[in-house]
Design a protein around this motif. Structure first.
Motif, PDB file in Angstrom:
ATOM      1  N   THR A  80       0.850  -1.185   0.000  1.00  0.00           N
ATOM      2  CA  THR A  80       0.000   0.000   0.000  1.00  0.00           C
ATOM      3  C   THR A  80       0.892   1.243   0.000  1.00  0.00           C
ATOM      4  OG1 THR A  80      -0.029   0.160   2.403  1.00  0.00           O
ATOM      5  CG2 THR A  80      -1.716  -1.247   1.368  1.00  0.00           C
ATOM      6  N   PRO A  81       0.333   2.420  -0.278  1.00  0.00           N
ATOM      7  CA  PRO A  81       1.151   3.641  -0.190  1.00  0.00           C
ATOM      8  C   PRO A  81       1.831   3.794   1.170  1.00  0.00           C
ATOM      9  CG  PRO A  81      -0.871   4.114  -1.357  1.00  0.00           C
ATOM     10  CD  PRO A  81      -0.993   2.704  -0.863  1.00  0.00           C
ATOM     11  N   ALA A  82       1.128   3.450   2.238  1.00  0.00           N
ATOM     12  CA  ALA A  82       1.736   3.556   3.573  1.00  0.00           C
ATOM     13  C   ALA A  82       2.902   2.581   3.719  1.00  0.00           C
ATOM     14  CB  ALA A  82       0.685   3.289   4.645  1.00  0.00           C
ATOM     15  N   GLN A  83       2.747   1.386   3.161  1.00  0.00           N
ATOM     16  CA  GLN A  83       3.833   0.407   3.235  1.00  0.00           C
ATOM     17  C   GLN A  83       5.012   0.820   2.352  1.00  0.00           C
ATOM     18  OE1 GLN A  83       1.332  -2.976   2.191  1.00  0.00           O
ATOM     19  NE2 GLN A  83       1.740  -3.903   4.195  1.00  0.00           N
ATOM     20  N   GLN A  84       4.726   1.445   1.218  1.00  0.00           N
ATOM     21  CA  GLN A  84       5.813   1.950   0.380  1.00  0.00           C
ATOM     22  C   GLN A  84       6.596   3.031   1.112  1.00  0.00           C
ATOM     23  OE1 GLN A  84       4.608   2.772  -3.771  1.00  0.00           O
ATOM     24  NE2 GLN A  84       2.803   1.480  -3.390  1.00  0.00           N
ATOM     25  N   GLN A  85       5.905   3.858   1.861  1.00  0.00           N
ATOM     26  CA  GLN A  85       6.602   4.848   2.684  1.00  0.00           C
ATOM     27  C   GLN A  85       7.484   4.153   3.717  1.00  0.00           C
ATOM     28  OE1 GLN A  85       3.524   7.295   4.352  1.00  0.00           O
ATOM     29  NE2 GLN A  85       3.074   8.354   2.427  1.00  0.00           N
ATOM     30  N   LEU A  86       6.965   3.064   4.281  1.00  0.00           N
ATOM     31  CA  LEU A  86       7.751   2.305   5.248  1.00  0.00           C
ATOM     32  C   LEU A  86       9.010   1.738   4.599  1.00  0.00           C
ATOM     33  CD1 LEU A  86       8.103   1.066   8.054  1.00  0.00           C
ATOM     34  CD2 LEU A  86       6.613  -0.833   7.320  1.00  0.00           C
ATOM     35  N   ALA A  87       8.890   1.249   3.368  1.00  0.00           N
ATOM     36  CA  ALA A  87      10.062   0.721   2.658  1.00  0.00           C
ATOM     37  C   ALA A  87      11.133   1.798   2.501  1.00  0.00           C
ATOM     38  CB  ALA A  87       9.648   0.189   1.286  1.00  0.00           C
ATOM     39  N   ILE A  88      10.715   3.024   2.189  1.00  0.00           N
ATOM     40  CA  ILE A  88      11.680   4.130   2.046  1.00  0.00           C
ATOM     41  C   ILE A  88      12.297   4.461   3.400  1.00  0.00           C
ATOM     42  CG2 ILE A  88      11.924   6.566   1.431  1.00  0.00           C
ATOM     43  CD1 ILE A  88       9.657   6.056  -0.635  1.00  0.00           C
ATOM     44  N   ARG A  89      11.469   4.515   4.446  1.00  0.00           N
ATOM     45  CA  ARG A  89      12.015   4.758   5.782  1.00  0.00           C
ATOM     46  C   ARG A  89      13.044   3.692   6.151  1.00  0.00           C
ATOM     47  NH1 ARG A  89       6.465   5.777   7.088  1.00  0.00           N
ATOM     48  NH2 ARG A  89       6.093   8.013   7.417  1.00  0.00           N
ATOM     49  N   ASN A  90      12.704   2.441   5.834  1.00  0.00           N
ATOM     50  CA  ASN A  90      13.624   1.344   6.145  1.00  0.00           C
ATOM     51  C   ASN A  90      14.959   1.520   5.441  1.00  0.00           C
ATOM     52  OD1 ASN A  90      11.714   0.130   7.775  1.00  0.00           O
ATOM     53  ND2 ASN A  90      11.053  -1.360   6.221  1.00  0.00           N
ATOM     54  N   ALA A  91      14.921   1.911   4.164  1.00  0.00           N
ATOM     55  CA  ALA A  91      16.165   2.092   3.399  1.00  0.00           C
ATOM     56  C   ALA A  91      16.968   3.276   3.932  1.00  0.00           C
ATOM     57  CB  ALA A  91      15.840   2.293   1.928  1.00  0.00           C
ATOM     58  N   LEU A  92      16.273   4.337   4.315  1.00  0.00           N
ATOM     59  CA  LEU A  92      16.965   5.544   4.786  1.00  0.00           C
ATOM     60  C   LEU A  92      17.640   5.338   6.138  1.00  0.00           C
ATOM     61  CD1 LEU A  92      14.401   8.301   3.723  1.00  0.00           C
ATOM     62  CD2 LEU A  92      16.671   7.889   2.737  1.00  0.00           C
ATOM     63  N   ARG A  93      17.338   4.240   6.831  1.00  0.00           N
ATOM     64  CA  ARG A  93      17.997   3.981   8.114  1.00  0.00           C
ATOM     65  C   ARG A  93      19.514   3.862   7.973  1.00  0.00           C
ATOM     66  NH1 ARG A  93      14.357  -0.916  10.502  1.00  0.00           N
ATOM     67  NH2 ARG A  93      14.575  -1.620   8.347  1.00  0.00           N
ATOM     68  N   TYR A  94      19.974   3.506   6.771  1.00  0.00           N
ATOM     69  CA  TYR A  94      21.416   3.357   6.562  1.00  0.00           C
ATOM     70  C   TYR A  94      22.102   4.697   6.269  1.00  0.00           C
ATOM     71  CZ  TYR A  94      20.444  -1.650   6.122  1.00  0.00           C
ATOM     72  OH  TYR A  94      20.058  -2.949   6.361  1.00  0.00           O
ATOM     73  N   ILE A  95      21.321   5.751   6.090  1.00  0.00           N
ATOM     74  CA  ILE A  95      21.824   7.026   5.579  1.00  0.00           C
ATOM     75  C   ILE A  95      21.636   8.124   6.632  1.00  0.00           C
ATOM     76  CG2 ILE A  95      21.701   8.650   3.648  1.00  0.00           C
ATOM     77  CD1 ILE A  95      22.241   5.776   2.739  1.00  0.00           C
ATOM     78  N   PRO A  96      22.638   8.981   6.863  1.00  0.00           N
ATOM     79  CA  PRO A  96      22.458  10.113   7.784  1.00  0.00           C
ATOM     80  C   PRO A  96      21.335  11.036   7.310  1.00  0.00           C
ATOM     81  CG  PRO A  96      24.782   9.802   7.272  1.00  0.00           C
ATOM     82  CD  PRO A  96      24.016   8.904   6.347  1.00  0.00           C
ATOM     83  N   PRO A  97      20.607  11.671   8.240  1.00  0.00           N
ATOM     84  CA  PRO A  97      19.460  12.524   7.880  1.00  0.00           C
ATOM     85  C   PRO A  97      19.791  13.636   6.899  1.00  0.00           C
ATOM     86  CG  PRO A  97      19.457  12.080  10.229  1.00  0.00           C
ATOM     87  CD  PRO A  97      20.752  11.526   9.699  1.00  0.00           C
ATOM     88  N   SER A  98      21.040  14.107   6.890  1.00  0.00           N
ATOM     89  CA  SER A  98      21.405  15.208   5.993  1.00  0.00           C
ATOM     90  C   SER A  98      21.228  14.844   4.525  1.00  0.00           C
ATOM     91  CB  SER A  98      22.858  15.630   6.249  1.00  0.00           C
ATOM     92  OG  SER A  98      23.741  14.533   6.040  1.00  0.00           O
ATOM     93  N   GLU A  99      21.188  13.547   4.202  1.00  0.00           N
ATOM     94  CA  GLU A  99      21.078  13.107   2.807  1.00  0.00           C
ATOM     95  C   GLU A  99      19.679  12.605   2.466  1.00  0.00           C
ATOM     96  OE1 GLU A  99      23.657  13.845   1.186  1.00  0.00           O
ATOM     97  OE2 GLU A  99      25.081  14.065   2.847  1.00  0.00           O
ATOM     98  N   HIS A 100      18.770  12.610   3.429  1.00  0.00           N
ATOM     99  CA  HIS A 100      17.456  12.004   3.202  1.00  0.00           C
ATOM    100  C   HIS A 100      16.649  12.712   2.124  1.00  0.00           C
ATOM    101  CE1 HIS A 100      17.144   9.595   7.228  1.00  0.00           C
ATOM    102  NE2 HIS A 100      18.243   9.323   6.550  1.00  0.00           N
ATOM    103  N   ALA A 101      16.682  14.041   2.120  1.00  0.00           N
ATOM    104  CA  ALA A 101      15.879  14.785   1.143  1.00  0.00           C
ATOM    105  C   ALA A 101      16.296  14.455  -0.278  1.00  0.00           C
ATOM    106  CB  ALA A 101      16.009  16.283   1.402  1.00  0.00           C
ATOM    107  N   GLN A 102      17.580  14.196  -0.498  1.00  0.00           N
ATOM    108  CA  GLN A 102      18.065  13.871  -1.838  1.00  0.00           C
ATOM    109  C   GLN A 102      17.773  12.415  -2.199  1.00  0.00           C
ATOM    110  OE1 GLN A 102      22.171  14.870  -2.537  1.00  0.00           O
ATOM    111  NE2 GLN A 102      22.196  13.965  -4.584  1.00  0.00           N
ATOM    112  N   LEU A 103      17.924  11.503  -1.236  1.00  0.00           N
ATOM    113  CA  LEU A 103      17.834  10.082  -1.561  1.00  0.00           C
ATOM    114  C   LEU A 103      16.415   9.517  -1.493  1.00  0.00           C
ATOM    115  CD1 LEU A 103      21.069   8.687   0.139  1.00  0.00           C
ATOM    116  CD2 LEU A 103      20.678   9.224  -2.263  1.00  0.00           C
TER     117      LEU A 103
END
Length: 685
Positions: A39-62
């Motif tokens: 679902t759209p909510a689960q797709q957002q969760l997938a992105i959150r999960n991937a961004l866990r490896y990345i510092p917040p300063s790069e989140h807007a770009q990635l």
């Protein structure tokens, strides 16, 4: 140069600056688009999960980039972080490390991702269509960094590709503990897997992809050679394979071994492959001798090779169903049976996600429909399986011998409604009810019960000279064991192994790492490992050697439609053996261990485990090899003995005679008359 580049590769995820946006390399094959029902909510969760490896300063770009990957490819691979350093097994000494055991793991990881070895390198798939090494590239970078800093007082934990971290342990503990796809049994459905993979929370590690022990198509070539040889011995008149035709499919991953094995056996190997890239790759590597994309031309080449009794391999660029139907039509028209032995090695464990391509569509059309209309694609796959089985049945009735090669072909064909069940069989039976046997049940017979299975080693120097030296060492050791006397049922295996090692170099089996495979038993594995370790210590070998095996082995896999298909005491669907195997290997000194849900026949259908052990010339390595390799085989032989296999019973008894510390519970056979009189069945009344 390689040393400094590897040091950068092991310095952690490159973030400052970020690498440029990732692009698909047009020179590499790529995985078909993965499908999910997030679902759209689960797709957002997938992105959150991937961004866990990345510092917040790069989140807007990635974040938008990861969303694009999820929409376009069905998974977040993080293509931006695909390394620029050529991916291959570099010599052990080139890796930055604090322990050579960790360096050996890094070498094996990079070999699994070598484009010469891996099926879809940029998607981190080694073989089988979806056998992942990691789920995304961030996991690769972080794991390599952990390994480069690890000491022998630490253990790295990996969960479905995710590097959980380094934990305090001790030198005799495994350096790495891996699990892949370990989902609670009631939730191990294909649909849940697709969604969980898209979320980035689980991963299908196949067998040796996610355990870092794949050695290219050689990883199955000895087993394939033995299978075809034994099929000929049992089912071909006169037992000679000269001028005989073996037909199968698949040249991509492990299936790529079939063409080479056919030639080694002296027969005509005809292998269909729908991917031009995969077929041409095997031809370039010398694993396939000739190929054509014309069915009439293929039939002509088969006739010519049969008449000349030529040992050759012929690749057909096209769908295997066309070949089966073409041969069936040829038989109906002329009475000529142009195939003697047949099987299938499509990735049928994953039939609706690119593991099996329907005959009604081209390769390109299939990939498009797979993404755009998965339900329609599934229906075409099922119809194609029905057609394939119908042609196989026609040729089998005429005298061809067909077997299931453990890729879930008969299982999926049966589910698709194909005529694969034995007449009068109960389709709900726990025992395999198919009209054709699994190769474990029939062709390979009781080879696992005798303790033989796909033992492997990798020369960490990368030197083919070292590989030749290990071949000579192994040959010497098996000759010593054979000279001391062997039971009749074991003698043929040792004779086959001697021939294999004598000819291995001339067949140019190496793809990627300098590796060898040998179907060895407990005595052979221990003797070879100890002798190789001594050669490392003396300097006869330039560097350490990693020993491992396919999970498809004596103890490594609980799989009711393959490895444990000949377990008849009602325990074929239990998985204690594979789990105990991994725990026991870890306790006895394995350098790394892995436990997987799925592999070979599909996710949710099998539990399997494997190991890697570094032979560095130390006395500790020799002790670990003797202790661990003994358990790694005896565990499975003991289970097979308890299930009632007579070969296993005598094999484990010989092991107990050699080792006074080994004591195994041996079964007492029940008298059939007594049992039947206690509870009469319909047949006994």
């Amino acid at each position: 140069m390689a040393t400094s580049e590897l040091a950068r590769l092991c310095s952690g995820l490159p973030l400052s600056p970020l690498p440029p946006p990732g692009r698909l390399d047009p020179n590499l094959p790529h995985a078909p688009r993965r499908t999910h029902s997030l679902t759209p909510a689960q797709q957002q969760l997938a992105i959150r999960n991937a961004l866990r490896y990345i510092p917040p300063s790069e989140h807007a770009q990635l974040a938008p980039e990861f969303a694009h990957e999820l929409r376009t490819f069905g998974h977040i691979y993080m293509y931006r972080f695909f390394p620029t350093l050529p991916m291959k097994a570099y010599p052990l000494e080139a890796y930055p490390c604090r322990t050579k055991q960790a360096a050996a793991v890094m070498l094996m990881i990079m070999n699994n991702l070598d484009p010469a070895v891996a099926q879809y390198p940029q998607e981190l798939v080694t073989y089988g269509g979806n056998g992942q090494v990691f789920s995304n590239w961030a996991q690769f970078w972080i794991t390599m960094h952990y390994l480069s800093t690890m000491t022998e007082d630490q253990t790295l934990v990996l969960s479905s590709g995710h590097p959980v971290g380094l934990f305090p342990s001790h030198p005799d503990a495994p350096r790495v503990v891996i699990s892949n796809g370990m989902v609670i049994p009631n939730y191990s459905s294909r649909q849940r897997y697709d969604d969980m993979f898209a979320l980035g929370v689980t991963m299908y590690g196949q067998m040796t992809a996610g355990s870092f022990c794949y050695i290219g198509p050689q990883g199955i070539v000895h087993g394939t050679t033995l299978t075809v040889l034994n099929a000929g011995r049992k089912h071909v008149p006169g037992a000679s394979l000269e001028g005989r035709v073996f037909l199968s499919s698949g040249l991509g991953g492990m299936s790529g071994a079939q063409a080479k094995a056919a030639v080694i056996c002296g027969c005509v190997g005809v292998i269909a492959e729908l991917s031009a890239e995969a077929l041409q790759k095997r031809h370039r590597q010398g694993w396939l001798q000739q190929h054509t994309d014309s069915l009439p031309d293929l039939l002509q080449r088969i006739r010519h090779a049969r008449e000349k009794k030529e040992a050759t391999s012929i690749g057909y660029l096209g769908n295997i169903v066309d070949v089966w139907e073409g041969l069936a039509e040829e038989y109906k028209k002329t009475g000529d049976l142009l195939v003697d032995l047949g099987s299938d090695q499509t990735s049928c464990h994953n039939p609706f996600k690119g593991g099996y391509y329907p005959v009604q569509l081209t390769y390109e059309q299939s990939n498009k429909m797979l993404a755009d209309d998965p339900e329609g694609f599934k229906l075409l796959v099922q119809e194609s399986l029905q057609r394939q089985v119908a042609a196989i049945n026609t040729l089998a009735a005429a005298g061809m011998y067909f077997w299931d090669y453990g890729n879930a072909f008969l299982l999926e064909a049966g589910r698709a409604g194909a005529d694969v069940y034995a007449e009068g069989s109960d389709k709900t039976s726990a025992e395999t009810p198919f009209r054709y046997p699994s190769y474990v049940q029939d062709i390979m017979g009781d080879i696992f019960s005798l303790g033989f299975g796909p033992f492997r080693w990798v020369c960490c120097s990368g030197s083919l000279e070292d590989l030749a030296t290990t071949d000579a060492i192994a040959l010497q050791e098996i000759r010593k064991i054979a000279a001391a006397g062997l039971p009749e049922e074991v003698r043929q295996q040792y004779a086959d192994n001697e021939l294999w090692l004598t000819e291995a170099c001339q067949h140019k089996l190496t793809v990627g790492s300098a590796a060898r495979i040998l179907y060895a038993d407990q005595r052979g594995r221990v003797a070879i490992a100890v002798a190789i370790n001594q050669a490392v210590k003396s300097g006869k070998l330039k560097s350490a050697v990693v020993v491992s095996r396919d999970h498809h082995d004596v103890s490594g896999t609980d799989s009711p439609y393959r490895e444990t298909a000949n377990i008849y005491d009602g325990s074929a669907f239990t998985a204690d053996m594979a789990v105990q195997n991994v725990i026991g290997d870890a306790c006895r000194g394995a350098t790394w261990v892995a436990l997987h849900n799925g592999g070979g026949v599909g996710w949710g259908e099998v539990i399997n485990g494997g190991f890697g052990l570094v032979l560095d010339g130390s006395s500790a390595a020799e002790r670990r090899a003797s202790l661990m390799l003994g358990w790694d085989v005896a565990n499975g032989v003991a289970r097979r003995s308890w299930s009632g296999n007579l070969y296993a019973k005598t094999t484990i008894q010989r092991s107990m005679d050699r080792d006074p510390l080994l004591r195994v519970t041996v079964p007492h056979a029940a008298d059939d008359q007594i049992v039947c009189s206690a509870i009469p069945s319909d047949e006994n009344v």
